[in-house]
Design a protein around this motif. Structure first.
Motif, PDB file in Angstrom:
ATOM      1  N   MET A   1       0.833  -1.205   0.000  1.00 33.59           N
ATOM      2  CA  MET A   1       0.000   0.000   0.000  1.00 33.59           C
ATOM      3  C   MET A   1       0.871   1.260   0.000  1.00 33.59           C
ATOM      4  SD  MET A   1      -3.038  -1.257   2.588  1.00 33.59           S
ATOM      5  CE  MET A   1      -3.816   0.355   2.614  1.00 33.59           C
ATOM      6  N   PRO A   2       1.721   1.419  -1.012  1.00 33.99           N
ATOM      7  CA  PRO A   2       2.573   2.614  -1.081  1.00 33.99           C
ATOM      8  C   PRO A   2       1.753   3.848  -1.449  1.00 33.99           C
ATOM      9  CG  PRO A   2       2.751   1.372  -3.114  1.00 33.99           C
ATOM     10  CD  PRO A   2       1.899   0.548  -2.185  1.00 33.99           C
ATOM     11  N   GLY A   3       2.365   5.008  -1.291  1.00 34.22           N
ATOM     12  CA  GLY A   3       1.723   6.235  -1.734  1.00 34.22           C
ATOM     13  C   GLY A   3       1.737   7.320  -0.685  1.00 34.22           C
ATOM     14  N   ARG A   4       1.117   8.447  -1.024  1.00 38.22           N
ATOM     15  CA  ARG A   4       1.026   9.605  -0.129  1.00 38.22           C
ATOM     16  C   ARG A   4      -0.446   9.955   0.065  1.00 38.22           C
ATOM     17  NH1 ARG A   4       1.455  14.233  -4.209  1.00 38.22           N
ATOM     18  NH2 ARG A   4       1.364  13.092  -6.175  1.00 38.22           N
ATOM     19  N   LEU A   5      -0.793  10.343   1.258  1.00 32.00           N
ATOM     20  CA  LEU A   5      -2.180  10.668   1.600  1.00 32.00           C
ATOM     21  C   LEU A   5      -2.444  12.140   1.369  1.00 32.00           C
ATOM     22  CD1 LEU A   5      -4.155   8.467   2.668  1.00 32.00           C
ATOM     23  CD2 LEU A   5      -1.762   7.867   3.022  1.00 32.00           C
ATOM     24  N   LEU A   6      -3.496  12.437   0.593  1.00 33.87           N
ATOM     25  CA  LEU A   6      -3.854  13.811   0.249  1.00 33.87           C
ATOM     26  C   LEU A   6      -5.343  14.030   0.495  1.00 33.87           C
ATOM     27  CD1 LEU A   6      -2.034  14.106  -3.212  1.00 33.87           C
ATOM     28  CD2 LEU A   6      -1.191  14.924  -1.003  1.00 33.87           C
ATOM     29  N   ALA A   7      -5.700  15.177   1.029  1.00 33.26           N
ATOM     30  CA  ALA A   7      -7.109  15.515   1.229  1.00 33.26           C
ATOM     31  C   ALA A   7      -7.747  15.914  -0.100  1.00 33.26           C
ATOM     32  CB  ALA A   7      -7.244  16.656   2.231  1.00 33.26           C
ATOM     33  N   PRO A   8      -9.037  15.624  -0.290  1.00 34.24           N
ATOM     34  CA  PRO A   8      -9.733  16.098  -1.492  1.00 34.24           C
ATOM     35  C   PRO A   8      -9.595  17.612  -1.630  1.00 34.24           C
ATOM     36  CG  PRO A   8     -11.093  14.528  -0.301  1.00 34.24           C
ATOM     37  CD  PRO A   8      -9.915  14.818   0.581  1.00 34.24           C
ATOM     38  N   GLY A   9      -9.320  18.049  -2.836  1.00 32.83           N
ATOM     39  CA  GLY A   9      -9.084  19.461  -3.088  1.00 32.83           C
ATOM     40  C   GLY A   9      -7.620  19.832  -3.148  1.00 32.83           C
ATOM     41  N   VAL A  10      -6.764  18.932  -2.649  1.00 31.95           N
ATOM     42  CA  VAL A  10      -5.315  19.131  -2.751  1.00 31.95           C
ATOM     43  C   VAL A  10      -4.849  18.551  -4.087  1.00 31.95           C
ATOM     44  CG1 VAL A  10      -3.084  18.496  -1.760  1.00 31.95           C
ATOM     45  CG2 VAL A  10      -5.006  19.083  -0.261  1.00 31.95           C
ATOM     46  N   SER A  11      -3.954  19.243  -4.743  1.00 30.32           N
ATOM     47  CA  SER A  11      -3.487  18.788  -6.050  1.00 30.32           C
ATOM     48  C   SER A  11      -2.670  17.512  -5.932  1.00 30.32           C
ATOM     49  CB  SER A  11      -2.635  19.866  -6.728  1.00 30.32           C
ATOM     50  OG  SER A  11      -2.102  19.379  -7.944  1.00 30.32           O
ATOM     51  N   ALA A  12      -3.037  16.512  -6.740  1.00 30.70           N
ATOM     52  CA  ALA A  12      -2.288  15.260  -6.803  1.00 30.70           C
ATOM     53  C   ALA A  12      -1.191  15.326  -7.860  1.00 30.70           C
ATOM     54  CB  ALA A  12      -3.231  14.102  -7.122  1.00 30.70           C
ATOM     55  N   GLY A  13      -1.196  16.383  -8.669  1.00 29.55           N
ATOM     56  CA  GLY A  13      -0.224  16.539  -9.738  1.00 29.55           C
ATOM     57  C   GLY A  13      -0.901  17.069 -10.987  1.00 29.55           C
ATOM     58  N   GLY A  14      -0.129  17.145 -12.064  1.00 25.99           N
ATOM     59  CA  GLY A  14      -0.654  17.627 -13.329  1.00 25.99           C
ATOM     60  C   GLY A  14      -0.963  16.489 -14.283  1.00 25.99           C
ATOM     61  N   LEU A  15      -1.893  16.717 -15.179  1.00 20.32           N
ATOM     62  CA  LEU A  15      -2.318  15.707 -16.145  1.00 20.32           C
ATOM     63  C   LEU A  15      -1.145  15.303 -17.040  1.00 20.32           C
ATOM     64  CD1 LEU A  15      -5.036  14.329 -16.810  1.00 20.32           C
ATOM     65  CD2 LEU A  15      -5.416  16.133 -18.519  1.00 20.32           C
ATOM     66  N   SER A  16      -0.922  13.994 -17.170  1.00 24.73           N
ATOM     67  CA  SER A  16       0.186  13.489 -17.967  1.00 24.73           C
ATOM     68  C   SER A  16      -0.068  13.732 -19.458  1.00 24.73           C
ATOM     69  CB  SER A  16       0.385  11.994 -17.725  1.00 24.73           C
ATOM     70  OG  SER A  16      -0.687  11.258 -18.283  1.00 24.73           O
ATOM     71  N   VAL A  17       0.988  13.625 -20.232  1.00 21.23           N
ATOM     72  CA  VAL A  17       0.871  13.819 -21.679  1.00 21.23           C
ATOM     73  C   VAL A  17      -0.112  12.820 -22.271  1.00 21.23           C
ATOM     74  CG1 VAL A  17       2.114  13.726 -23.874  1.00 21.23           C
ATOM     75  CG2 VAL A  17       3.213  14.742 -21.866  1.00 21.23           C
ATOM     76  N   ALA A  18       0.039  11.550 -21.903  1.00 23.66           N
ATOM     77  CA  ALA A  18      -0.801  10.497 -22.481  1.00 23.66           C
ATOM     78  C   ALA A  18      -2.267  10.699 -22.122  1.00 23.66           C
ATOM     79  CB  ALA A  18      -0.318   9.132 -22.004  1.00 23.66           C
ATOM     80  N   MET A  19      -2.554  11.003 -20.845  1.00 29.13           N
ATOM     81  CA  MET A  19      -3.943  11.150 -20.444  1.00 29.13           C
ATOM     82  C   MET A  19      -4.542  12.462 -20.932  1.00 29.13           C
ATOM     83  SD  MET A  19      -4.956   8.371 -19.167  1.00 29.13           S
ATOM     84  CE  MET A  19      -6.530   8.930 -18.518  1.00 29.13           C
ATOM     85  N   ALA A  20      -3.725  13.483 -21.066  1.00 28.31           N
ATOM     86  CA  ALA A  20      -4.215  14.731 -21.655  1.00 28.31           C
ATOM     87  C   ALA A  20      -4.689  14.481 -23.080  1.00 28.31           C
ATOM     88  CB  ALA A  20      -3.122  15.795 -21.630  1.00 28.31           C
ATOM     89  N   LYS A  21      -3.950  13.672 -23.804  1.00 26.86           N
ATOM     90  CA  LYS A  21      -4.330  13.343 -25.179  1.00 26.86           C
ATOM     91  C   LYS A  21      -5.618  12.529 -25.203  1.00 26.86           C
ATOM     92  CE  LYS A  21      -2.433  11.367 -29.435  1.00 26.86           C
ATOM     93  NZ  LYS A  21      -1.242  10.716 -30.058  1.00 26.86           N
ATOM     94  N   ARG A  22      -5.752  11.559 -24.279  1.00 26.03           N
ATOM     95  CA  ARG A  22      -6.955  10.730 -24.244  1.00 26.03           C
ATOM     96  C   ARG A  22      -8.202  11.557 -23.948  1.00 26.03           C
ATOM     97  NH1 ARG A  22      -7.312   5.279 -23.406  1.00 26.03           N
ATOM     98  NH2 ARG A  22      -9.464   5.760 -23.987  1.00 26.03           N
TER      99      ARG A  22
END
Length: 528
Positions: free
Chosen positions: A240-261
């Protein structure tokens, strides 16, 4: 386009909705795309073998494909360009969860596991982990685990750890091969932003309400997990790796591949995910603490943000930063609401509820002596017992389906009043009521009866896509468009055209007496 837009992606059981709104909350376009495989409850794709009873699975590729179709359709309808969208938020059913490899590949899409049912995402309604849920609760009580207090004393059948433990015991090969276990909402956000498994964004909402996590104590201890099963000891640390973030907090920017999709701009900020019903809180304009938001649909989730942290017996989730940053979020619910009304409609042989509603509205409080216990799918709050059953009492030969329907409406309202009383008795303020979801808009009698039983006005938020609007608000927060959740909600979800249903004072004394009888009936039917 002069207006900056945010996108809310609302993932339901059968489809995903894409909602484009501007920073004043005005809807520019909405589009829905169904999942190709829907709910997988009979057989796996490409397999004739029947799934076991109580299984409910999904296909992870459906989530991406459907989101892409809905988003592109919404952009076309709005006449919007990729650069018009400044942020994106995601709400998702929960606990819908899946095993994956460290690169994010769902285990079910690995050829050697394609015929293993428990390698597929388990939908929230998957009920195969009954024995594991009972063991988790028994061991937690025997050990006096502190986390039970946050969940009213019991872990739910549909939650994260029971489903993992089910896989360990029924499909150990799958469990061993799984490198990452995560909620579907977190998986989808991870796919949107990319990155290594060690930094994948996990929502404090999903972790807190369905994953036995808290900001103070984290996940359950290794000692507790070892007591459940020796091979479960390091599941948090190893899988269960990862970082805990509250809703409304930025998880990052949209990747190139998913931006295209999706047809969006690379780098568009993406919010950490939120549970679909919980997204209804910002979507209903509930910016201040003490507002009790009733998301009324097939079942009901009731959410409330508070500055107070009080452990309330029977309340299914008490999570700091669980719904919005800076608040303690309380979750309660009722297991049968809209589906109970529809059950009665079918039982009465009616095509829809309009005639029954008209007839029931003409009856006085108390349905001419008929009293109902609304546990037709068990009791969530406050008894947390899915085995409990419902009842009608006081029936005579002169009663009609309308009497039963009125009694069922009243029983549902009594259940809400019980929940509100429980919160107040334990020091959690409840100051205001807001109704959202599908039921308040197409079945106004429900809200009228609720208002009478509660003895308080209920605001019906005009937005019919409350969770999707809530997700869009979180996308705006992730983009930094507002200084605080309060400011975003007030700007984007203020109910300027909301209707307010006021209680009829003449009904109060009758409902006070009927409520006492309801509680007595509940005590009788819940006693061993």
């Amino acid at each position: 386009m002069a207006d900056r837009l945010t996108l809310g992606l609302d993932f339901g059981t059968e489809s995903v909705r894409a909602l484009l709104v501007d920073l004043r909350g005005r809807e520019h376009a909405s589009a829905v795309a169904k999942y190709q495989h829907g709910q997988i409850i009979e057989t796996l794709p490409g397999s004739p073998k029947k799934l076991p009873p109580l299984y409910a699975l999904q296909h992870p590729q459906d989530w991406i494909d459907s989101a892409a179709r809905a988003t592109r359709r919404a952009l076309r309808t709005a006449g919007a360009k990729a650069t018009d969208v400044i942020g994106l938020g995601v709400d998702f059913t929960s606990c819908t969860m899946l095993p994956a490899l460290r690169d994010g590949t769902p285990l079910c899409l690995v050829e050697r596991f394609a015929r293993e049912p428990l390698a597929w995402p388990k939908l929230w309604k998957h009920h195969g982990a009954q024995a594991q849920t009972e063991r988790i609760n028994r061991v937690a009580r025997e050990r006096g685990e502190n986390f039970l207090a946050r969940y009213g004393g019991a872990i739910g059948l549909e939650w994260f750890f029971p489903k993992m433990l089910e896989t360990l015991e029924h499909a150990p090969r799958v469990f061993k091969a799984a490198e990452v276990w995560l909620e579907a909402g977190d998986w989808f956000v991870w796919q949107l932003v990319g990155g290594d498994a060690t930094t994948l964004p996990r929502s404090t909402c999903q972790a807190g309400y369905k994953g036995m996590w808290s900001a103070d104590g984290g996940y359950p201890s290794e000692d507790f997990l070892r007591a459940l099963h020796p091979d479960f000891t390091r599941v948090v640390k190893d899988k269960m790796p990862g970082r805990l973030l509250a809703p409304g907090v930025s998880a990052g920017g949209l990747s190139v591949a998913m931006a295209k999709r999706l047809g969006l701009r690379e780098g568009t900020p993406v919010s950490a995910a939120i549970i679909d019903a919980h997204a209804g809180v910002p979507g209903a304009g509930a910016a201040e603490p003490g507002t009790f938001v009733m998301v009324l649909g097939t079942s009901s989730c009731h959410m409330l943000n508070s500055v107070e942290e009080r452990f309330v017996p029977g309340v299914a989730g008490i999570v700091r930063d669980g719904i919005l940053p800076g608040f303690v979020g309380y979750e309660t619910g009722q297991a049968a609401v809209g589906d109970a009304f529809d059950w009665l409609r079918r039982l009465a042989g009616q095509r829809d509820l309009r005639l029954l509603s008209q007839q029931a509205a003409a009856l006085a409080p108390g349905a001419d002596g008929v009293l109902c216990l609304d546990w037709l799918n068990g009791c969530r709050t406050p008894l947390m017992d899915g085995s409990l059953t419902g009842a009608f009492t006081g029936l005579t030969l002169h009663h009609t389906p309308a009497h039963l329907y009125r009694a069922l409406l009243e029983a549902s309202a009594f259940g809400v009043r019980w929940i509100v009383d429980l919160l107040r008795e334990h020091g959690v303020p409840v100051n205001r009521f807001v109704a959202t979801g599908g039921l308040p808009h197409h079945n106004p009698l429900v809200v009228e009866v609720y208002a009478d039983v509660l003895g308080a006005p209920i605001t019906v938020h005009p937005c019919k896509n409350g969770p999707a609007l809530g997700a869009a608000i979180l996308g705006a927060l992730a983009a930094g468009a507002f200084p605080s959740p309060n400011a975003a909600i007030r700007a984007m979800a203020t109910a300027r055209s909301a209707s307010v249903v006021k209680p009829q004072r003449s009904h109060r004394s009758a409902y006070d007496e009927l409520y006492i009888r309801y509680r007595e009936l509940a005590s009788h039917f819940s006693s061993p």
